[in-house]
Design a protein around this motif. Structure first.
Motif, PDB file in Angstrom:
ATOM      1  N   GLY A  15      -5.695  42.046 -12.187  1.00 53.27           N
ATOM      2  CA  GLY A  15      -5.114  40.753 -12.505  1.00 53.27           C
ATOM      3  C   GLY A  15      -3.619  40.750 -12.219  1.00 53.27           C
ATOM      4  N   CYS A  16      -3.240  40.212 -11.073  1.00 48.17           N
ATOM      5  CA  CYS A  16      -1.842  40.185 -10.637  1.00 48.17           C
ATOM      6  C   CYS A  16      -1.389  38.744 -10.433  1.00 48.17           C
ATOM      7  N   ASP A  17      -1.930  37.840 -11.239  1.00 45.24           N
ATOM      8  CA  ASP A  17      -1.754  36.406 -11.004  1.00 45.24           C
ATOM      9  C   ASP A  17      -0.752  35.745 -11.946  1.00 45.24           C
ATOM     10  N   SER A  20      -6.365  35.737 -15.258  1.00 47.90           N
ATOM     11  CA  SER A  20      -6.818  37.099 -15.583  1.00 47.90           C
ATOM     12  C   SER A  20      -6.668  37.423 -17.067  1.00 47.90           C
ATOM     13  N   ARG A  21      -5.459  37.281 -17.594  1.00 42.40           N
ATOM     14  CA  ARG A  21      -5.261  37.640 -19.006  1.00 42.40           C
ATOM     15  C   ARG A  21      -6.126  36.790 -19.943  1.00 42.40           C
ATOM     16  N   ALA A  60       1.409  39.015 -15.407  1.00 40.63           N
ATOM     17  CA  ALA A  60       0.180  38.780 -16.166  1.00 40.63           C
ATOM     18  C   ALA A  60       0.200  39.548 -17.484  1.00 40.63           C
ATOM     19  N   GLY A  86      -1.777  32.763 -14.969  1.00 41.27           N
ATOM     20  CA  GLY A  86      -3.005  32.989 -14.228  1.00 41.27           C
ATOM     21  C   GLY A  86      -4.235  33.059 -15.112  1.00 41.27           C
ATOM     22  N   LEU A  89      -4.347  44.622 -15.792  1.00 45.56           N
ATOM     23  CA  LEU A  89      -3.280  43.634 -15.612  1.00 45.56           C
ATOM     24  C   LEU A  89      -2.038  44.308 -15.052  1.00 45.56           C
TER      25      LEU A  89
END
Length: 392
Positions: free
Chosen positions: A158-160, A166-167, A288, A164, A284
């Motif tokens: 999760g690099c968004d 992901s988290r 994020a 984003g 993560l």
């Protein structure tokens, strides 16, 4: 059966660098990005690269343009009491920083992906993460044409960024959140004018903080401390330049070069960390997992440090079936994260006028600045944190 080994959400510096580092180790990855390629290549963000960041980019072969166009800096100025007080970064630490915009690093990494035929999907939507506690998680999304897709993988990164998906995909109660909002914001300006000083100027003024930075010999980046409730519509270009002139002036005289404003916006300031930075097969990285106020110039550099750790952990996990580094990924990252959080808080607290502070606190702030500027030990502490602590 997996479609790829690592599914990466986000084509910012963290996601792209992770993908490239994994490719060097023979590990396949697919990068999914909600925005267009044009948007991410033009998105102006951080501009200060720590020494370890510069060295890593050069080591992996994506630092050639940085070496030509980056602006090495061997010091910075703390401006207060109407005068400059230089912190000699290189003299104190043997290291330096390089001014090179985050969007330029993104351009370089995208070009490297294209050159090697590495997959990046832009303009995706409806991204959802599934099976995070299994050894075969998957991602569902719609591609740029609106077609429903499914990407099966062994790991999801999760690099968004802070906003984003992901988290929020981690179930409630699994993360501990540390969040601190500051009572001020930054009004940032990108202007087409040569920098007015050869190094960055961090200014503490009775009217509030100001920062003089740059992106190139022709483009200047400037910031003003403002109330978070301010509206950018109320700040005309003339008002911005007038306020910058006031806050950056010195007793000996300082000429601030003005020019056309290319971009301006107001950004609230916060410190934010989640622990741990992993859940099952979701890891993560970057914004994020953590946010720092920009005063310490740590955001992008922390993202680089995260994915350097993560690439090594995933290489051990996926190539050698060794999960030890993956299991300790969060703990190793968080040691650096909390050091950067503290340094960023320290720089922010020392340089900004807190609207709730009394005169006693203001005098303490000035005392800290004067001590930092006059003490070799205090200046060295600031310098070694600013240029970037070693990875190991």
């Amino acid at each position: 059966m997996t479609d790829t080994q690592v599914g990466i959400i986000g084509a910012g510096p963290a996601g792209l660098l992770l993908s490239y580092l994994l490719r060097l180790e023979g590990i396949d990855a697919v990068v999914l990005e909600a925005r267009s390629r044009e948007y991410v290549e033009k998105r102006v963000r951080a501009g200060v690269c720590e020494q370890p960041t510069v060295e890593l980019l050069r080591e992996i072969g994506v630092g050639s343009r940085l070496a030509v166009e980056g602006l090495p800096h061997h010091g910075l100025s703390l401006r207060f009491d109407g005068a400059d007080h230089r912190i000699a970064l290189t003299e104190l630490t043997g290291s330096s920083i390089t001014v090179y915009g985050q969007q330029e690093i993104v351009k370089d990494l995208i070009a490297a992906h294209v050159d090697k035929g590495m997959p990046i999907e832009f303009d995706v939507s409806d991204v959802e993460l599934h099976g995070l506690r299994t050894e075969s998680p998957w991602i569902t999304y719609r591609d740029a044409a609106g077609t429903a897709r499914e990407l099966r993988c062994a790991v999801i990164a999760g690099c968004d960024g802070f906003h984003g998906v992901s988290r929020p995909s981690i179930p409630d109660g699994e993360l501990t959140v540390f969040d601190h909002e500051y009572p001020f914001a930054w009004l940032g300006v990108l202007a087409r004018t040569p920098p007015s000083h050869e190094e960055l100027i961090y200014t503490r003024h009775d009217r509030g903080f100001a920062l003089h930075s740059m992106r190139s010999p022709e483009i200047t980046r400037l910031y003003l401390q403002v109330d978070p409730a301010e509206r950018i519509e109320d700040w005309s270009d003339d008002r911005i330049w007038s306020e910058l002139q006031l806050r950056l002036e010195t007793k000996e005289g300082f000429t601030l070069h003005e020019g056309p404003v290319l971009e301006k916006g107001i950004t609230p300031m916060r410190s934010f960390v989640v622990e741990p930075m992993q859940y099952g097969r979701l890891f993560l990285a970057g914004d994020a997992a953590h946010i720092v106020p920009p005063t310490g110039a740590k955001g992008m550099n922390l993202a680089v440090a995260d994915v350097r750790n993560l690439s090594r952990a995933l290489t051990a996990l996926l190539r050698h079936k060794d999960g030890e580094l993956a299991a300790s990924y969060s703990d190793r990252c968080l040691r650096r994260v909390w050091r950067a959080e503290h340094f960023s808080w320290y720089m922010t607290s020392m340089l900004h006028r807190d609207p709730n502070a009394d005169e006693f606190q203001n005098r303490l702030q000035l005392s800290q600045l004067r001590y930092t500027a006059s003490s070799s030990a205090a200046a060295t502490s600031l310098a070694e944190n600013y240029v970037g602590l070693p990875y190991e």
